[in-house]
Design a protein around this motif. Sequence first.
Motif: not given
Length: 135
Positions: A4-5, A8, A104-107, A109-111
Amino acid sequence: MIARSDLAVGTALEPQEYGPLTLTDFVRYQGASGDFNPIHHDTAFAKAAGFPEPFSVGMLQAGILGSYATDRFGAANVRRFAVSFREQVWAGDVLVCSGEVVAIDDDAGTVDLVLEVRRVGGGTAIRGEATFVVA
């Protein structure tokens, strides 16, 4: 696997070439899938149907694209995968798979990705979309 890091919105996945594909590749896929339509392996049949030669089963390219994506994000992490077929693929074609991060949906945890299979010297064979869980 891609972390994930490292992602973008707008991140392009490194393209990868596959092929050149052969008539044998088409037949092997037909055997695995059970789709024995002769338009994909019989030259006389394909010509009678108005094509210059047999062409690939579209799901072969979809499988190649799926492998391209899961090699980067992991098969266990697939949440959605969809494709649309755009153009035939012929024996001798070299395919290039590519992709780009579109959300990207950080809540969650998906891309979300847009994916593509292009024929070298040709057009787009497949456009696709996928969602993966990323760590």
